[in-house]
Each structure stands twice: as C-alpha cells, then as structure tokens.
Design a protein around this motif. Structure first.
Motif, PDB file in Angstrom:
ATOM      1  N   ARG A 274     -34.938  -8.187 -23.727  1.00 24.54           N
ATOM      2  CA  ARG A 274     -34.878  -6.762 -24.030  1.00 24.54           C
ATOM      3  C   ARG A 274     -33.935  -6.534 -25.207  1.00 24.54           C
ATOM      4  NH1 ARG A 274     -32.193  -2.719 -24.484  1.00 24.54           N
ATOM      5  NH2 ARG A 274     -30.298  -3.845 -23.989  1.00 24.54           N
TER       6      ARG A 274
ATOM      7  N   ILE B 263     -44.261   7.473 -18.149  1.00 21.70           N
ATOM      8  CA  ILE B 263     -42.924   8.085 -18.078  1.00 21.70           C
ATOM      9  C   ILE B 263     -42.466   8.179 -16.625  1.00 21.70           C
ATOM     10  CG2 ILE B 263     -41.584  10.180 -18.538  1.00 21.70           C
ATOM     11  CD1 ILE B 263     -43.520  10.606 -20.969  1.00 21.70           C
TER      12      ILE B 263
ATOM     13  N   LYS C 198     -43.404   6.277 -14.161  1.00 21.38           N
ATOM     14  CA  LYS C 198     -43.123   4.925 -13.679  1.00 21.38           C
ATOM     15  C   LYS C 198     -41.725   4.478 -14.118  1.00 21.38           C
ATOM     16  CE  LYS C 198     -45.351   0.475 -13.197  1.00 21.38           C
ATOM     17  NZ  LYS C 198     -46.554  -0.314 -13.423  1.00 21.38           N
ATOM     18  N   ILE C 199     -41.349   4.833 -15.331  1.00 22.79           N
ATOM     19  CA  ILE C 199     -40.015   4.502 -15.846  1.00 22.79           C
ATOM     20  C   ILE C 199     -38.940   5.198 -15.010  1.00 22.79           C
ATOM     21  CG2 ILE C 199     -38.455   4.843 -17.805  1.00 22.79           C
ATOM     22  CD1 ILE C 199     -41.062   4.558 -19.591  1.00 22.79           C
TER      23      ILE C 199
ATOM     24  N   ALA D  30     -38.432   3.734 -11.575  1.00 20.19           N
ATOM     25  CA  ALA D  30     -37.586   2.537 -11.575  1.00 20.19           C
ATOM     26  C   ALA D  30     -36.119   2.933 -11.428  1.00 20.19           C
ATOM     27  CB  ALA D  30     -37.802   1.740 -12.861  1.00 20.19           C
TER      28      ALA D  30
ATOM     29  N   MET E 110     -34.295   1.710 -15.727  1.00 23.57           N
ATOM     30  CA  MET E 110     -35.288   2.308 -16.610  1.00 23.57           C
ATOM     31  C   MET E 110     -35.472   1.462 -17.873  1.00 23.57           C
ATOM     32  SD  MET E 110     -34.690   6.390 -16.394  1.00 23.57           S
ATOM     33  CE  MET E 110     -33.647   6.962 -15.075  1.00 23.57           C
TER      34      MET E 110
ATOM     35  N   MET F 136     -37.585  -1.510 -17.021  1.00 24.15           N
ATOM     36  CA  MET F 136     -38.980  -1.116 -16.813  1.00 24.15           C
ATOM     37  C   MET F 136     -39.653  -0.808 -18.148  1.00 24.15           C
ATOM     38  SD  MET F 136     -41.584  -0.690 -14.904  1.00 24.15           S
ATOM     39  CE  MET F 136     -40.989  -0.679 -13.211  1.00 24.15           C
ATOM     40  N   ILE F 137     -38.950  -0.129 -19.025  1.00 24.59           N
ATOM     41  CA  ILE F 137     -39.480   0.180 -20.353  1.00 24.59           C
ATOM     42  C   ILE F 137     -39.880  -1.111 -21.059  1.00 24.59           C
ATOM     43  CG2 ILE F 137     -38.821   1.011 -22.659  1.00 24.59           C
ATOM     44  CD1 ILE F 137     -37.078   3.156 -21.085  1.00 24.59           C
TER      45      ILE F 137
ATOM     46  N   LEU G 221     -42.955  -2.743 -19.564  1.00 22.13           N
ATOM     47  CA  LEU G 221     -44.193  -2.033 -19.892  1.00 22.13           C
ATOM     48  C   LEU G 221     -44.625  -2.227 -21.348  1.00 22.13           C
ATOM     49  CD1 LEU G 221     -43.440   1.264 -17.933  1.00 22.13           C
ATOM     50  CD2 LEU G 221     -45.174  -0.474 -17.351  1.00 22.13           C
TER      51      LEU G 221
ATOM     52  N   ALA H   6     -36.837   0.732 -26.314  1.00 19.59           N
ATOM     53  CA  ALA H   6     -35.861   1.762 -25.974  1.00 19.59           C
ATOM     54  C   ALA H   6     -34.523   1.442 -26.614  1.00 19.59           C
ATOM     55  CB  ALA H   6     -35.692   1.857 -24.457  1.00 19.59           C
TER      56      ALA H   6
ATOM     57  N   VAL I 207     -37.359   6.303 -26.212  1.00 22.06           N
ATOM     58  CA  VAL I 207     -38.454   5.475 -25.712  1.00 22.06           C
ATOM     59  C   VAL I 207     -39.651   5.620 -26.646  1.00 22.06           C
ATOM     60  CG1 VAL I 207     -39.937   4.933 -23.732  1.00 22.06           C
ATOM     61  CG2 VAL I 207     -37.699   5.993 -23.338  1.00 22.06           C
TER      62      VAL I 207
END
Length: 173
Positions: free
Chosen positions: A10, A26, A28-29, A32, A109, A112-113, A116, A120, A149
């Motif tokens: 990341r 959004i 789903k983020i 998390a 978050m 998760m971002i 996906l 971010a 994001v």
C-alpha cells in the motif's frame, strides 16, 4: 489479496484518474472501518463522505493547498466522536480513545481501499476549524484524518523504513 502483501504494497497516492467510484464500493470501504477495534466497542468515530467538486476544492485549501485532494474521486473525513467516548471513559476517552478508534477505522479503510485496487492518501495536516465549519461538523466531533480516494494514476516507489530494532524495547525503555 494477502494481508501481508496489502500492508507491504500500500502506498500514499496523490495522483488520480478522472473516474467516479461506485457507491457500493464506498460503502464497502466504510464497512471495513466499522470492523476496526475500538475502546469498549463504542465505535466512537464517524465519517463525512465528500464527492462535491466545490467542497473538495475548499477542503484542498483547508489542507494548505493540497491540490490532489480536489482531484480525488471521494474524500473521507474521519472524525472522532469525543462525547461518545467521554460518556464512558471520561477525559481519557474524549482526548485519546476516540482518536484511537478513528485511527483504527481509518487504517482498516486504507487497507480495504488498496485491496479494491484503488488508491488513497491519509492527510493529517489541515485547519481543523475550517474543515469543521465547511462540513458542518458539530461540537464534540473532531476531524482527525482526511483520506483521499480514487483510481490511482501513479505507482510510487516504497519509501525507506527503519530497522525493526529501532522500534523494540524489551521490558524497559
């Protein structure tokens, strides 16, 4: 994606493609974030979701002219709900636990971002009063992180990290 891979790969993304993000993504983020640990399971944090171009422009100014904020598809303003934590834990809840709760949610978050396939950037440098006024954030709720994001339009190289020995203190500092 493997968790270790997500943590190691990341990156903070500051350049985004001009592409909207679906509302389900959004949600789903944010979900998390809901599963992050929190003091007493109070989950004393909230998020303001910003998509409006004019509002993002104003947030960029409140973040000391960081243009990439305005250029992201969505901005998540993570807020600590100080009163919620204070009701159970007093001043320590208000001044520490609520901020820890928000930070844990934000990290979930961010992961998760990345998972996906989005990018971010965590921003902590901003004029807190300006952000609160702009977004109508009430007294007792404090913005603590602004996360941009979007679909990444860059691939930054990993920054250097300290060695593990620099962080560890066994039993005594």
């Amino acid at each position: 994606m493997d968790l270790c891979e997500a943590i190691l790969n990341r990156r903070s993304i500051r350049k985004y493609k001009d592409k909207e993000i679906d509302e389900n993504i959004i949600n789903k983020i944010i979900e998390a974030g809901i599963w992050a640990p929190s003091a007493g399971n109070l989950q004393s944090w909230e998020v303001v979701v910003v998509k409006d171009h004019l509002t993002k422009d104003k947030l960029a100014v409140a973040c000391y002219i960081r243009e990439f904020i305005a250029e992201s598809a969505v901005v998540l303003v993570i807020c600590a709900h100080k009163r919620n934590s204070e009701a159970t834990y007093g001043e320590r809840g208000s001044e520490l636990y609520s901020i820890q709760d928000a930070a844990c949610a934000a990290q979930n978050m961010l992961l998760m971002i990345h998972d996906l396939g989005l990018g971010a950037c965590w921003n902590g440098s901003f004029d807190e009063d300006s952000v609160s006024d702009l977004l109508g954030i009430p007294e007792g709720i404090r913005p603590v992180a602004i996360i941009t994001v979007g679909y990444p339009d860059e691939k930054p190289i990993p920054p250097p990290r300290k060695e593990i020995e620099e962080f560890i203190h066994n039993e005594k500092y």
